[in-house]
Design an enzyme around this catalytic site. Structure first.
Site, PDB file in Angstrom:
ATOM      1  N   GLU A   8      -7.157  14.122  55.856  1.00  0.00           N
ATOM      2  CA  GLU A   8      -8.144  13.046  55.701  1.00  0.00           C
ATOM      3  C   GLU A   8      -8.739  12.546  57.022  1.00  0.00           C
ATOM      4  O   GLU A   8      -8.665  11.366  57.335  1.00  0.00           O
ATOM      5  CB  GLU A   8      -7.508  11.870  54.940  1.00  0.00           C
ATOM      6  CG  GLU A   8      -7.120  12.248  53.533  1.00  0.00           C
ATOM      7  CD  GLU A   8      -6.456  11.119  52.768  1.00  0.00           C
ATOM      8  OE1 GLU A   8      -6.830  10.923  51.600  1.00  0.00           O
ATOM      9  OE2 GLU A   8      -5.565  10.446  53.317  1.00  0.00           O
TER      10      GLU A   8
HETATM   11  C1  TNX Z   1      -3.714  11.065  49.924  1.00  0.00           C
HETATM   12  S1  TNX Z   1      -1.977  13.460  50.236  1.00  0.00           S
HETATM   13  C2  TNX Z   1      -3.072  11.003  51.129  1.00  0.00           C
HETATM   14  C3  TNX Z   1      -2.277   9.810  51.488  1.00  0.00           C
HETATM   15  C4  TNX Z   1      -2.334   8.767  50.415  1.00  0.00           C
HETATM   16  C5  TNX Z   1      -2.277   9.430  49.058  1.00  0.00           C
HETATM   17  C6  TNX Z   1      -2.230   8.467  47.925  1.00  0.00           C
HETATM   18  C7  TNX Z   1      -2.426  13.234  51.663  1.00  0.00           C
HETATM   19  C8  TNX Z   1      -2.177  14.330  52.570  1.00  0.00           C
HETATM   20  N1  TNX Z   1      -3.011  12.063  52.007  1.00  0.00           N
HETATM   21  O1  TNX Z   1      -2.704   9.281  52.717  1.00  0.00           O
HETATM   22  O2  TNX Z   1      -1.257   7.897  50.598  1.00  0.00           O
HETATM   23  O3  TNX Z   1      -3.390  10.250  48.898  1.00  0.00           O
HETATM   24  O4  TNX Z   1      -2.019   9.120  46.716  1.00  0.00           O
END
Ligand code: TNX
Length: 533
Positions: A347
């Site tokens: 992200e």
């Molecule tokens: C996605 S899964 C994220 C997390 C969040 C989560 C909540 C991933 C690699 N990153 O930062 O906590 O979704 O479901």
């Protein structure tokens, strides 16, 4: 002798009766004695063993004289497992385990643990278990296998095994012949201890629950925007400041070196490997708030207690960032015996694609130079990755690129394995971006066919992450994890051909009293005909 298919027929017959009678039970932490509603399946072991035959008439009774013995040559690890089993069976009053001499046969009516390195087909984690009225023999090629065999013995025993203080508990094992090896080497759970902090004792409790279901990797998400949770000797402000809060503005917290060592040692004693994650280059606000030189403008960010993602990033053009990363990786690498270091990588919104790719490649060099194998979330796949770097798939990402270069993948698909997703629209905890995940949704999938270009041979295994934006107390974590973590364990351990939803939900129904005896706050899914004793 009764085999699995007969069990399934029996289970299917009783399921509808039980479902109607049980309905949706209220959460409770103590077993409530109400009439048993579901016929007991021939066994209730989760994950289902790869091969199991039960002979219910050939029962082995455990009493105060039952002794656990270790066959000659078992050594320290086998003796430790014998002590663990003895404690489970009889507590401190049980006869102490004993190692047999080379010529000595197991005494009658004993529970024998034997290591036999010639049983190579059992691999690192497999075991054979034979139970009849004269005794129990558990054999494995390696200590890990003995430990998993002990978990099977535990689950073949009535739920009162979990409750040493249960009045007049009667412990008996059904006659059994089991040969069991896992489908995947990576059977993981992830705890996000950053968004909300849980202490070492809570993590150890989670470890014990993982062990019951033969899970073997605990990935700890130790840093994020909201908090830094592991002490780094050369960077004390990471914990002093960066660990001082959490989502919602609470006090946060962190593991001291001694506390972290205690978690690692506890996990090791349960044959669980700790996989540390320091998420970067995004999800780094806690670090950016603690050390100004990680920011492009040289100014420390304020602490963050919200739940947005993607807004933070290291200043990836600065050498001071890589010096920092090296300090952190070196420090943590020395604290974990396992070869893995997870760099997050998910992200990222504040960097260009090229900046991101160069960053991942530099971090891979640092991790490798510190003697560890890199793991990263799916986004890292387009970088030039070493073949032994591991990609963890979580959403539509590029894991296939890594497979094409011969790399291995861990599957954590959001819509199947994200324990922070709500069960249904009435679940108050959790999120729903990956969908609602009822117990059956978490069960009914095949890792080998999830991603068209990622065959089973490229899979290390599966892992269930528990993100904690909405989870505050240990009870919240447990409610989201159970029973879905037990579901994931069967996906990870059992052969696809041995898995069947109808049979599974009957076995799971009988995990209810066991989880209750352990005090676990679990979700009483209406899809499961829970029994209460
Ligand atoms: C996605 S899964 C994220 C997390 C969040 C989560 C909540 C991933 C690699 N990153 O930062 O906590 O979704 O479901």
């Amino acid at each position: 002798m009764v085999c699995e298919s007969a069990v399934r027929r029996l289970a299917m017959l009783s399921a509808c009766v039980a479902a109607a009678a049980c309905g949706r039970a209220r959460p409770t932490t103590t077993p409530v004695p109400t009439p048993v509603t579901a016929a007991r399946p021939i066994h209730t072991v989760v994950p289902v063993p790869s091969s199991i035959e039960i002979t219910p008439t050939d029962t082995f009774r455990i009493d105060t004289t039952t002794r656990v013995v270790v066959a000659a040559g078992g050594g320290f690890a086998a003796e430790g497992i014998a002590a663990y089993l003895t404690n489970l069976l009889g507590g401190p009053l049980a006869p102490a385990p004993r190692t047999l001499s080379a010529e000595e046969a197991a005494p009658p009516r004993s529970v024998q643990l034997a290591l036999d390195a010639s049983k190579t087909a059992l691999g690192l984690e497999g075991y054979e278990l034979v139970v009849n009225r004269d005794g129990v023999k558990l054999t494995a090629a390696q200590p890990n296998g003995l430990f998993y065999g002990v978990q099977t013995i535990r689950q073949l025993l009535p739920w009162s095994i979990e409750h040493r203080a249960a009045m007049n508990r009667r412990l008996w094992l059904p006659g059994a012949r089991i040969t069991d090896t896992p489908r995947f080497v990576w059977r993981g759970a992830m705890l996000d201890v950053s968004r909300h902090f849980i202490d070492g004792e809570a993590v150890k409790r989670y470890i014990d629950l993982m062990a019951l279901y033969k899970l073997n990797r605990l990935h700890l998400h130790l840093s994020d925007d909201q908090g830094w949770r592991i002490e780094i000797a050369s960077r004390p402000n990471l914990t002093a400041h960066g660990g001082s809060t959490q989502v919602g503005g609470g006090a946060g917290g962190f593991y001291t070196k001694a506390q972290f060592a205690d978690i690692v040692a506890y996990a090791t004693s349960r044959f669980i490997t700790i996989v540390p994650e320091i998420d970067m280059p995004s999800h780094t606000n806690a670090a950016l708030a603690s050390y100004p030189e990680l920011n492009c403008d040289g100014v420390a960010k304020p602490l963050y207690t919200g739940t947005n993602v993607g807004f933070s990033a290291f200043c990836v053009e600065k050498d001071s960032v890589y010096a920092f990363i090296n300090d952190v990786v070196k420090d943590i690498a020395a604290q974990v015996p396992a070869p893995y270091f997870h760099m997050g990588g998910d992200e990222v919104e504040k960097l260009t694609h090229d900046q991101y790719i160069r960053f991942v490649e530099r971090v891979q060099e640092i991790i490798t130079a510190n003697g560890k194998q890199m793991i990263g979330w799916g986004e890292i796949a387009p970088a030039k990755l070493a073949p032994n770097t591991i990609v963890q798939h979580w959403r539509r990402d590029s894991a296939a690129i890594h497979v094409a270069r011969g790399g291995k993948v861990i599957l954590s698909p959001g819509p199947k394995t994200y324990l922070d997703m709500k069960y249904d629209s009435t679940t108050t905890l959790g999120l729903r971006w990956a969908g609602l995940i009822e117990v059956r949704d978490a069960y009914d999938w095949n890792p080998a066919t999830l991603l068209p270009e990622v065959p089973e041979t490229s899979l290390l295994g599966v892992e269930a992450p528990l993100w904690s934006e909405t989870l505050v107390k240990l009870e919240d974590y447990e409610f989201m994890a159970f029973p879905r973590l037990a579901v994931l364990a069967e996906v990870a351990w059992s052969p696809q051909g041995a898995r069947d939803w109808e049979a599974f939900r009957m076995r799971l129904a009988h995990q209810g009293p066991r989880l209750s005896a352990l005090g676990v706050n679990f979700y009483r899914s209406p899809q499961v005909p829970w029994v209460t004793r």
